[in-house]
Design an enzyme around this catalytic site. Structure first.
Site, PDB file in Angstrom:
ATOM      1  N   HIS A  71       0.834  -1.189  -0.155  1.00  0.00           N
ATOM      2  CA  HIS A  71      -0.035   0.125   0.010  1.00  0.00           C
ATOM      3  C   HIS A  71       0.825   1.196  -0.027  1.00  0.00           C
ATOM      4  CE1 HIS A  71       0.525   1.061   4.182  1.00  0.00           C
ATOM      5  NE2 HIS A  71       0.694  -0.249   4.490  1.00  0.00           N
ATOM      6  N   ASP A  73      -0.800   4.326   0.805  1.00  0.00           N
ATOM      7  CA  ASP A  73      -1.420   5.329   1.824  1.00  0.00           C
ATOM      8  C   ASP A  73      -0.727   5.191   3.202  1.00  0.00           C
ATOM      9  OD1 ASP A  73      -2.530   2.759   1.933  1.00  0.00           O
ATOM     10  OD2 ASP A  73      -3.914   3.512   3.439  1.00  0.00           O
ATOM     11  N   ASP A 104       6.489   2.266   6.789  1.00  0.00           N
ATOM     12  CA  ASP A 104       5.209   1.461   6.332  1.00  0.00           C
ATOM     13  C   ASP A 104       4.421   2.218   5.388  1.00  0.00           C
ATOM     14  OD1 ASP A 104       2.889   0.047   6.898  1.00  0.00           O
ATOM     15  OD2 ASP A 104       2.228   0.829   8.562  1.00  0.00           O
ATOM     16  N   GLU A 137      -4.894   0.859   2.879  1.00  0.00           N
ATOM     17  CA  GLU A 137      -4.650  -0.067   3.922  1.00  0.00           C
ATOM     18  C   GLU A 137      -4.916   0.379   5.040  1.00  0.00           C
ATOM     19  OE1 GLU A 137      -2.376  -2.829   6.594  1.00  0.00           O
ATOM     20  OE2 GLU A 137      -2.127  -0.725   6.132  1.00  0.00           O
ATOM     21  N   GLU A 138      -4.483   1.777   5.276  1.00  0.00           N
ATOM     22  CA  GLU A 138      -4.697   2.389   6.683  1.00  0.00           C
ATOM     23  C   GLU A 138      -5.994   2.680   7.255  1.00  0.00           C
ATOM     24  OE1 GLU A 138      -2.174   1.988   8.329  1.00  0.00           O
ATOM     25  OE2 GLU A 138      -0.247   2.103   7.383  1.00  0.00           O
ATOM     26  N   GLU A 166       4.583  -5.814   4.218  1.00  0.00           N
ATOM     27  CA  GLU A 166       4.503  -5.058   5.313  1.00  0.00           C
ATOM     28  C   GLU A 166       5.917  -5.336   6.171  1.00  0.00           C
ATOM     29  OE1 GLU A 166       2.444  -3.102   6.510  1.00  0.00           O
ATOM     30  OE2 GLU A 166       0.559  -3.186   5.569  1.00  0.00           O
ATOM     31  N   HIS A 355       4.593   4.729  11.937  1.00  0.00           N
ATOM     32  CA  HIS A 355       3.367   5.645  12.370  1.00  0.00           C
ATOM     33  C   HIS A 355       3.940   6.602  13.508  1.00  0.00           C
ATOM     34  CE1 HIS A 355      -0.285   2.469  11.430  1.00  0.00           C
ATOM     35  NE2 HIS A 355       0.548   2.612  10.494  1.00  0.00           N
TER      36      HIS A 355
END
Length: 382
Positions: A71, A73, A104, A137-138, A166, A355
């Site tokens: 992903h 996003d 990520d 995905e997030e 991931e 994150h």
């Protein structure tokens, strides 16, 4: 002449795309243009305001089709003032590349895209390579990888094996790969009684002690002791709320939320039945009304150790001198959707800063990840 694609430069270009869910930010378009230019057949599979990309090199539904899922996003940056760098500036300092999504998982997408591009340019395989890249995905993930898989089914597209990129390693690259994930579900409870004055509790039905009994029974219950490939399931009470500002009023209602991470000894259905049973029994005992709703993020799943995990583990060990642990730990990922389509495992970089403020990745690790992904392709198509 052998051509090479720099995965660090590609990661930096992707970081500069402010693709906070559900914004595309230019990341999907960037990848589509890049892959189209080297012979991948690219299709935008947008749905519900989410940008998704399906890129295939080779023939449709070839029996030997290796896929990559990832992903572009990212989560919001939070307080920009807390960052020491521009979150979308892709600044390089002391061997690290900074920016939201650096770990990520724009580095994973860049490493696999670079590996795939160089592989088909320099040693075109007898088979096909697929990149299934989502922008959701997030987020709630209903129009991301699910949309890609729905479209693939409609178009007769298929992968025979898939790797999700991931971050999977705790401290050092090569330590761990995921062969499954726990399921995740949330239950929301509302206990309704009868409001009254705290000086006259006999004239009311206080829902707070009822809720206290409910969450105690749920949180002290042992769901299981773990299974062959999974740790024990867990139930966590995340909030209890009355919204009551008065100290002399018995509230009419109280709410609570519990989150369950469960292994392959359970399904969301069996857990929902258990939760409802506990609530119904307590309601009958107390006279309170107990309402429950659930939200399921994903079922537990396992790709049993075998050809795919062996393929990935061998490549990881060759490139890092570490044999990865086969794990099912952590939260959910889009592998929970892919597992219904084909065998799937996950392997990626160290996820320590994902994150976080000043999210960053070691640039040397991105090159190492590209080398691992390249070796996986070489061995798969050998």
């Amino acid at each position: 002449m052998t051509q090479t694609t720099d995965p660090v430069a590609l990661t930096a270009d992707l970081i500069k795309c402010p693709s906070v869910t559900p914004e595309e930010g230019g990341a999907i378009s960037l990848l589509a243009d890049l892959l189209d230019g080297v012979g991948f057949e690219c299709s935008r599979v947008d749905r519900g305001g989410i940008a998704n990309l399906y890129a295939r090199w080779g023939t449709k539904a070839h029996p030997k089709t290796f896929g990559f899922n990832g992903h572009t996003d990212v989560v919001p940056v939070g307080d920009r003032k807390a960052w020491s760098v521009d979150p979308f500036g892709a600044e390089q300092k002391d061997g690290w590349l900074y920016g939201r999504g650096a770990t990520d998982m724009k580095s994973g997408v860049a490493a696999f895209a670079a590996a795939a591009i160089d592989f088909v340019r320099n040693t075109p395989p007898d088979g096909s390579i697929v990149l299934a890249i989502t922008g959701d995905e997030e987020g709630i993930a209903t129009d991301g990888t699910i949309a890609l898989l729905d479209w693939m089914d409609q178009q007769g597209e298929a992968m025979s094996a898939c790797l999700v990129g991931e971050p999977t390693c705790p401290d050092h690259i090569g330590e761990m790969m995921k062969i499954g994930r726990r399921g995740s579900m949330t239950a929301y409870f509302t206990v309704t009684g009868t409001q009254g004055h705290s000086a006259y509790p006999h004239r009311a039905l206080n829902p707070v002690p009822v809720m206290a009994r409910l969450v105690d029974q749920l949180s002290t219950h042992v769901l299981d002791e773990g299974t062959d490939h999974f740790d024990a399931s867990t139930l966590v009470v995340t909030t209890i709320d009355t919204g009551n500002p008065a100290n002399n009023v018995i509230p009419a209602e109280v709410r609570a939320t519990v989150n369950i991470r469960f292994n392959d000894a359970h399904s969301s259905g069996s857990l929902t039945e258990w939760l409802q049973g506990v609530a119904d029994t307590l309601a009958a005992q107390t006279g309170a009304k107990i309402n429950m709703t659930t939200q399921v993020s994903g079922e537990s799943f396992l790709t049993p150790p075998g050809p795919l995990s062996d393929l990935v583990a061998k490549a990881v060990q060759t490139e890092t001198n570490r044999m990865p642990v086969l794990s099912t730990s952590g939260g959910t990922s889009d592998a929970r959707f892919v597992k219904d389509h084909c065998p799937v495992v996950e392997f990626g970089l160290v996820g320590k800063t994902m994150h976080q403020v000043d999210e960053r990745v070691e640039m040397a690790q991105i090159h190492q990840l590209k080398a691992i992904y390249t070796r996986i392709l070489q061995d798969y198509f050998a």
